[in-house]
Design a protein around this motif. Structure first.
Motif, PDB file in Angstrom:
ATOM      1  N   PRO A 148       0.818  -1.209   0.000  1.00 28.53           N
ATOM      2  CA  PRO A 148       0.000   0.000   0.000  1.00 28.53           C
ATOM      3  C   PRO A 148       0.853   1.260   0.000  1.00 28.53           C
ATOM      4  N   ARG A 166      -0.950   2.829   4.695  1.00 27.90           N
ATOM      5  CA  ARG A 166      -0.402   1.825   5.604  1.00 27.90           C
ATOM      6  C   ARG A 166      -0.994   1.998   6.998  1.00 27.90           C
ATOM      7  N   THR A 192      -4.960  -6.230   5.145  1.00 30.98           N
ATOM      8  CA  THR A 192      -3.621  -5.857   4.711  1.00 30.98           C
ATOM      9  C   THR A 192      -2.636  -7.002   4.923  1.00 30.98           C
TER      10      THR A 192
END
Length: 97
Positions: free
Chosen positions: A8, A13, A94
């Motif tokens: 990312p 992040r 993520t």
């Protein structure tokens, strides 16, 4: 060689620190200190003990409906619970990328 791993942008992040699942937080900060069993909480909220157990064991998400019920019972806001769930889901998303 270019990596296919998702990375990312810096502004996307999230903290590297793993957030606590809202169910674990519920148990640690509310159920244990207040000596409330999962069964008692389920009865008070009008939901199944299994649903509470799955949330506490991080096997189920806190839904909007459950967040509303927890908010009324523990005198918090629904967003308090939903934000914890959202942080958990973002972290998991993520991590899987």
């Amino acid at each position: 060689m270019r990596s296919n791993a998702y990375k990312p942008e810096p502004h996307l992040r999230f903290s590297q620190r793993k957030p606590e699942h809202p169910g674990l937080f519920l148990e640690r900060c509310y159920l244990k200190p207040l000596a409330i069993s999962q069964s008692e909480l389920a009865r008070h909220l009008g939901i199944s003990r299994r649903r509470i157990n799955e949330i506490v064991n991080a096997q189920r998400a806190v839904s909007a409906d459950t967040a509303l019920k927890l908010a009324v019972f523990f005198q918090t806001t629904p967003m308090f619970w939903l934000e914890k769930q959202q942080l958990w889901e973002l972290y998991e998303a993520t991590r899987k990328k």
